[in-house]
Write an enzyme that holds these catalytic residues in place. Structure first.
Site, PDB file in Angstrom:
ATOM      1  N   LYS A 170      44.493 -26.779 -22.241  1.00 21.95           N
ATOM      2  CA  LYS A 170      45.324 -25.571 -22.343  1.00 21.95           C
ATOM      3  C   LYS A 170      45.398 -24.823 -21.008  1.00 21.95           C
ATOM      4  O   LYS A 170      46.471 -24.449 -20.575  1.00 21.95           O
ATOM      5  CB  LYS A 170      44.761 -24.594 -23.394  1.00 21.95           C
ATOM      6  N   ARG A 190      43.487 -17.098 -31.895  1.00 25.78           N
ATOM      7  CA  ARG A 190      42.471 -18.066 -32.283  1.00 25.78           C
ATOM      8  C   ARG A 190      42.142 -17.964 -33.777  1.00 25.78           C
ATOM      9  O   ARG A 190      41.380 -18.780 -34.286  1.00 25.78           O
ATOM     10  CB  ARG A 190      41.169 -17.776 -31.534  1.00 25.78           C
ATOM     11  N   ARG A 240      33.581 -31.083 -16.926  1.00 28.12           N
ATOM     12  CA  ARG A 240      34.460 -30.040 -16.400  1.00 28.12           C
ATOM     13  C   ARG A 240      33.739 -29.126 -15.411  1.00 28.12           C
ATOM     14  O   ARG A 240      32.638 -28.674 -15.670  1.00 28.12           O
ATOM     15  CB  ARG A 240      34.998 -29.201 -17.566  1.00 28.12           C
ATOM     16  N   ARG A 254      30.962 -24.162 -16.572  1.00 25.61           N
ATOM     17  CA  ARG A 254      30.941 -23.014 -17.477  1.00 25.61           C
ATOM     18  C   ARG A 254      29.658 -23.029 -18.299  1.00 25.61           C
ATOM     19  O   ARG A 254      29.200 -24.082 -18.711  1.00 25.61           O
ATOM     20  CB  ARG A 254      32.166 -23.066 -18.396  1.00 25.61           C
ATOM     21  N   ARG A 294      31.671 -24.721 -30.544  1.00 27.52           N
ATOM     22  CA  ARG A 294      33.055 -24.282 -30.294  1.00 27.52           C
ATOM     23  C   ARG A 294      34.051 -25.142 -31.062  1.00 27.52           C
ATOM     24  O   ARG A 294      35.066 -24.653 -31.551  1.00 27.52           O
ATOM     25  CB  ARG A 294      33.343 -24.305 -28.786  1.00 27.52           C
TER      26      ARG A 294
HETATM   27  P1  AMP Z   1      38.138 -20.272 -23.628  1.00 26.76           P
HETATM   28  O1  AMP Z   1      38.107 -20.100 -22.154  1.00 26.76           O
HETATM   29  O2  AMP Z   1      39.522 -20.073 -24.201  1.00 26.76           O
HETATM   30  O3  AMP Z   1      37.488 -21.531 -24.095  1.00 26.76           O
HETATM   31  O4  AMP Z   1      37.260 -19.071 -24.225  1.00 26.76           O
HETATM   32  C1  AMP Z   1      35.882 -18.958 -23.946  1.00 26.76           C
HETATM   33  C2  AMP Z   1      35.213 -18.049 -24.963  1.00 26.76           C
HETATM   34  O5  AMP Z   1      35.788 -16.741 -24.907  1.00 26.76           O
HETATM   35  C3  AMP Z   1      35.385 -18.483 -26.422  1.00 26.76           C
HETATM   36  O6  AMP Z   1      34.423 -19.443 -26.825  1.00 26.76           O
HETATM   37  C4  AMP Z   1      35.211 -17.156 -27.149  1.00 26.76           C
HETATM   38  O7  AMP Z   1      33.841 -16.758 -27.202  1.00 26.76           O
HETATM   39  C5  AMP Z   1      35.920 -16.187 -26.213  1.00 26.76           C
HETATM   40  N1  AMP Z   1      37.366 -16.085 -26.530  1.00 26.76           N
HETATM   41  C6  AMP Z   1      38.418 -16.466 -25.747  1.00 26.76           C
HETATM   42  N2  AMP Z   1      39.588 -16.222 -26.356  1.00 26.76           N
HETATM   43  C7  AMP Z   1      39.288 -15.685 -27.562  1.00 26.76           C
HETATM   44  C8  AMP Z   1      40.067 -15.223 -28.658  1.00 26.76           C
HETATM   45  N3  AMP Z   1      41.407 -15.286 -28.656  1.00 26.76           N
HETATM   46  N4  AMP Z   1      39.403 -14.740 -29.734  1.00 26.76           N
HETATM   47  C9  AMP Z   1      38.059 -14.674 -29.774  1.00 26.76           C
HETATM   48  N5  AMP Z   1      37.262 -15.093 -28.785  1.00 26.76           N
HETATM   49  C10 AMP Z   1      37.868 -15.584 -27.667  1.00 26.76           C
END
Ligand code: AMP
Length: 234
Positions: free
Chosen positions: A15, A90, A129, A162, A173
């Site tokens: 993404k 999400r 990654r 990360r 996740r």
């Molecule tokens: P990502 O970079 O999109 O994988 O997001 C990393 C982390 O940020 C996720 O595992 C959540 O803890 C938090 N996060 C990101 N976007 C959201 C969202 N839309 N709703 C809730 N938590 C989020």
């Protein structure tokens, strides 16, 4: 041109990489809730402190925090020209909240691109990654390495793994994705705005797939608009 988009898909489906490429190609704003949250954590803001424990555990941050954050960004960036939402919504309540925000801002969402990838491929990708803490560019140590190992091609910053890309948190996740985010597929399929894309290819190939799917979607929309015009003339 469709330029108010959502990118849906499991963690590790590409993404971030795709949203970055599409934002440049289509000259629209890239809004990644994950990137915004990581920045808040790095700056130790109140929001960052509230979000950190959920993020470290691979759980979702509360819907109301996320919705306020997104509304603020949509109002205060040049998002009126178009945007791509990456990692948001999400959950179903987030998607419903987004509809309300769109209503308040008098905009409509034009397409949801759903990137598909099997869990086994995801686990392989996420464990390799690394990303740039400055510009968020993502690399894969095996398949898409930086020119100089450990250093970002764009700004020379030291690449980082990360904190949530450990096997245990990756599994959590994915579980959260299947339980809380997957139901969004039905939510958007019912609205008739979802496009499904196979994400198992080179990044540039996936970008091509998305652009051509958006293009043909656009054409079929124009055709049905033209048809409506013709019909209303009769
Ligand atoms: P990502 O970079 O999109 O994988 O997001 C990393 C982390 O940020 C996720 O595992 C959540 O803890 C938090 N996060 C990101 N976007 C959201 C969202 N839309 N709703 C809730 N938590 C989020």
């Amino acid at each position: 041109m469709m330029n108010r988009l959502i990118l849906l898909g499991p963690p590790g489906s590409g993404k971030g990489t795709q949203a970055h490429a599409l934002a440049i190609e289509m000259r629209i704003v890239h809004l990644s809730t994950g990137d915004i949250l990581r920045e808040e954590v790095r700056n130790s803001t109140e929001l960052g402190l509230r979000a950190k424990s959920s993020m470290d555990a691979g759980k979702l941050v509360a819907d109301d925090i996320i919705l306020d954050m997104v509304e603020d960004r949509l109002r205060n960036s040049n998002a009126s020209e178009g945007f791509i939402l990456d990692g948001f919504p999400r959950t179903v309540p987030q998607a419903e909240g987004l509809d309300k925000i769109a209503g308040r801002l008098e905009i409509s969402l034009e397409a949801v691109v759903n990137l598909q990838l099997d869990d086994e491929i995801i686990i392989g990708r996420l464990s390799k990654r690394v990303s740039c803490p400055v510009c968020s560019k993502v690399y894969n140590e095996d398949t898409n390495p930086p020119v100089v190992p450990g250093v970002c091609d764009i700004d020379g910053a030291r690449l980082e793994k990360r904190e949530d890309d450990t096997p245990e948190v990756i599994r959590q996740r994915l579980k959260v994705y299947h339980e809380q985010t997957k139901p969004l597929e039905e939510f958007y399929a019912e609205k008739g705005i979802m496009i499904v894309i196979d994400g198992d290819a080179e990044p540039a190939e996936v970008t091509e797939r998305i652009l051509s799917a958006l293009d043909s979607n656009n054409e079929s929309e124009t055709t049905s608009d033209d048809r409506a015009k013709v019909e209303s003339r009769d």
